[in-house]
Structure formats: C-alpha cells, structure tokens
Enzyme design. Structure first.
Site, mmCIF file in Angstrom:
data_model
loop_
_atom_site.group_PDB
_atom_site.id
_atom_site.type_symbol
_atom_site.label_atom_id
_atom_site.label_comp_id
_atom_site.label_asym_id
_atom_site.label_seq_id
_atom_site.Cartn_x
_atom_site.Cartn_y
_atom_site.Cartn_z
ATOM 1 C CB THR A 199 97.458 37.012 40.525
ATOM 2 O OG1 THR A 199 96.352 37.437 39.720
ATOM 3 C CG2 THR A 199 96.958 36.648 41.923
ATOM 4 C CB SER A 247 92.558 36.139 39.529
ATOM 5 O OG SER A 247 93.081 36.818 38.404
ATOM 6 C CG ASP A 286 96.125 35.193 37.110
ATOM 7 O OD1 ASP A 286 96.284 34.555 36.045
ATOM 8 O OD2 ASP A 286 96.383 36.414 37.225
ATOM 9 C CG PHE A 312 90.313 38.516 32.229
ATOM 10 C CD1 PHE A 312 90.761 37.211 32.150
ATOM 11 C CD2 PHE A 312 91.255 39.531 32.324
ATOM 12 C CE1 PHE A 312 92.119 36.919 32.165
ATOM 13 C CE2 PHE A 312 92.613 39.261 32.346
ATOM 14 C CZ PHE A 312 93.044 37.945 32.266
ATOM 15 C CG ASP A 313 91.617 34.411 36.133
ATOM 16 O OD1 ASP A 313 91.055 33.420 35.637
ATOM 17 O OD2 ASP A 313 92.729 34.364 36.691
ATOM 18 C CG ASN A 315 94.385 39.504 35.563
ATOM 19 O OD1 ASN A 315 94.718 40.662 35.292
ATOM 20 N ND2 ASN A 315 95.254 38.514 35.682
ATOM 21 N NE ARG A 372 98.598 41.759 32.263
ATOM 22 C CZ ARG A 372 98.357 40.475 32.478
ATOM 23 N NH1 ARG A 372 98.977 39.543 31.778
ATOM 24 N NH2 ARG A 372 97.494 40.095 33.404
ATOM 25 C CE LYS A 388 93.765 31.627 34.285
ATOM 26 N NZ LYS A 388 94.492 32.269 35.418
ATOM 27 C CB SER A 442 99.335 30.463 34.203
ATOM 28 O OG SER A 442 99.830 31.502 33.395
ATOM 29 C CG ASN A 443 95.580 33.105 29.752
ATOM 30 O OD1 ASN A 443 94.764 32.186 29.610
ATOM 31 N ND2 ASN A 443 95.231 34.384 29.682
#
Lengths: 223, 223
Positions: free
Chosen positions: B12, B172, B8, B176-177, B174, B39, B148, B115-116
C-alpha cells in the site's frame, strides 16, 4: 504394524489442475493459468476464512475463487457456465498411482479420506472415481468449522478415526498439510510427484517423501 | 471530521514488487516471477502461521519465503546473498502517490502505519523512505502474535490508536486486509492502483475504492 492413513483429497488423490480441460471451453488461450489461479485462490480463501474464523464450506471457497478468476481474466461466465465448472470440480481426475496404491495399502492399514471439502462433496468425488470402497471413512474439516492447517482439524481427525498420532500418517502432496499434521504429532508422508516441487523451509520436514503413492507401502515402517 | 487512518504498509505504501531490482542480480532472467513468488509465499506463510497459531515475526515469513524461492528456482543463494536480499527488503520503493497524500491527509486526520511487519522493521522502512514524521504512530500485529486478517489484529489496532471503528479507516491495496478490517466494523478504502485488479467476491465490499492515494482526501466523508 497396522496404521491409520489419512489421505488428503485435493492435490493428493485428485488432480485439481485437471479442471483445465473444463476451463478450456471458456478460456481456450489461458486454461492452464486460469486453472492454477482458481486452485491458488481456493486455498488462499480457505486459509483466510480459517484465520478470520469466518468458516464457509469449501465449496463456497471454490465458487468464490472461480468468481475471482472470472473477474480477473474477464471470462464473462454466465450462471450456467459457473454451474458447469463447479460440477466439473466433482469429476476431477484421479492421479494414476492412486487406485493401485489404495488396494495395496488397504490390505494392511485403515484408510481414510481427510479433506477440506465437506463430506457429501468428498463422498461424491470418491464415488464418481470408483474408489469409495477403498476407504474406511471420510473425515471433513467442516465438522469443526475450520480449514487445514488449523491444528484443531488434525486433532478432530484423530478423534474421529480413534487413532493415536504415533500410529497415524497424514499422506499429502500439500506442504501446508504436512506441516499442519506434524504440528500435532502426526506422522507425515509428502507425495512429491513433481521432482521440481519445493518443500516449505520452516524447519519441520516430512518423515517420508515418496515420488509416487506406489512407493508408500514399502516405505511405511514395519513396526 | 477527524478520522484515524490505518495505512497498510507492504503493498500500500511500499511496493513489494520493487524487490525485483535486487532479485535481478541473482535471477536476471526471471526476476519478475521470483519477486512475485517471494511476495506470494510471504503472505501465504503469514496466513498459515496465523491459522496454525505458530506465530513468528513477519521477517521470518519473508526469509522462509525467500528460501522457498531459492529452492524452487535453483537460485543457489549463499548466506551473504540472502542477507543482501533481506536487507533490500528494508529499502523497498514508495509508491509515487504516497508522500503527497500523507501530507494532505495529515493536516486533518490521525495517521498510523498498521502492518504485518514488526515495529522496528516498519519504523526503519519509514525512516529510510523519509516519511516517518508523517505518522502519529506505528502499530504492528506482532504485539498480539497473529497476522492480518485475524480479527484480533484489527481490534488491537483500535485499542492502540484509541479509536472507534466508525471513525477508523483501513487504507489498503490488499483485499484480505479490507475484508479483515470490515469484519470488525472498521471502515475501508481499497487502493486499486492496477485497473485490472479484482476484489475478492466474498460479499463484503470496500466502502471506498481509489485508484490513487491522492484521491483519498476528497473521498473521505466530510462528516
């Protein structure tokens, strides 16, 4: 003209930040912060579960968000504490403009509660607050196993209420809800009780903005 | 065993909170708060656009989130100010464990940025930070017009990297990831640089937890 009014529940009729009083028993120093994070994570989990197509009842999102707060803030909640706080979520306070507004609006319009919450949870909230009789019905996203602002939950509402989008108003204090309803052609009234609230600048704007639900009866178009 | 590692990017490899320095020029008193809200809204907008199936580039989510902050905090940003801040987003600082970890991991594994962000934006970030050569490729969610943690962005990664889920690690910071990648069977390493960070208590846990990317080479299973 008779319209169908779809009232969002959490954040629009009931104040989620009202949980702060119950939270204060377990986090006296940071009840405001914990209550805000609990709400924030509850919504985030609903968005993410919707996007992942891994639906669980909103009460699961609410409980998981509480457990996240428990870990983040080191609250050391027991199972009993958790049950107490979850029960308090069924007794959230009404915003003080709700009862009068519903009584005025109910004389002319069809009124629904339309929520991320499952039907029994919403019905019990409305019962506890003594406003259940003001509604023609309760529609929950649970029936279609997703969450606001998935377009399919709004088309589900239109189907359940048997209402055309041009005659249907989504009334909500939540920007994500307004933008979601607008995306399927519903009409939208944003409840901006906090003068400092900002609307998500995506382009789409609410058709009406009211600082109190009391203003709604006079703002809805006559025809 | 050679694995495919999907890193990520925002949160990250690069520190989104690093935007604080640029924000301070416009909000000297509350740069930390504004940067965190920027963010937070950027991610929320991505989740919501994914759920609404109203995809726009991550740079649009980032810009809209900045505009939300502009209104919420009354920053009075001009178009030029906005452009300056958006440009600063392409120069986010690397976390200090990244370069050494990538060099170590690259000797044995295939390394991707996943990545997003859209591909040109991510490529320019990696170039600016001088680490573009460490990667075998960049995979963006933009190709499948979602974000994501939509399961389809993870299956897209697997296809693009031509890698089996059992040999593919999502790395990651994150939560959620991690949960999203786990839901399609990828292996997961959660980067928990902040000892106080809490993992979303949904049930699914990361297979590995590392406090620094430097720890990753020794933690990945040998076979």
């Amino acid at each position: 003209m008779q319209c169908t009014l779809a009232f969002d529940v959490y954040g629009t009729l009931f104040d989620p930040q009202g949980i702060e009083r119950a939270v204060a028993a377990f986090a006296p120093e940071r009840a405001t912060e914990v209550a805000a994070m609990w709400r924030h994570k509850q919504l985030e989990y609903a968005f993410r579960r919707g996007l992942m197509q891994r639906f669980k009842d909103f009460s699961v999102c609410t409980r998981d968000a509480l457990r996240y707060c428990n870990e983040l803030y080191g609250l050391k909640l027991t199972d009993t504490d958790e049950a107490v706080l979850m029960e308090a979520y069924n007794l959230l306070p009404l915003f003080d403009d709700v009862q009068q507004a519903l009584q005025m609006l109910g004389k002319q319009h069809r009124i629904y509660a339309f929520s991320n919450g499952c039907k029994p949870m919403v019905e019990s909230l409305l019962e506890n607050a003594g406003i259940a009789n003001e509604f023609n019905g309760v529609v929950s996203v649970s029936d279609v196993k997703s969450f606001k602002p998935d377009p399919k939950v709004y088309t589900h509402f239109l189907r359940e209420a048997n209402s055309h989008p041009e005659q249907t108003w989504l009334v909500s204090a939540n920007g994500f809800d307004i933008i979601g309803a607008g995306s399927v052609g519903m009409r939208t009234a944003w409840v901006k009780r906090d003068p400092a609230a900002a609307f998500d600048p995506w382009g789409a704007q609410p058709e009406l903005v009211v600082e109190s639900l009391i203003r709604l009866p006079n703002q809805l178009p006559v025809r």
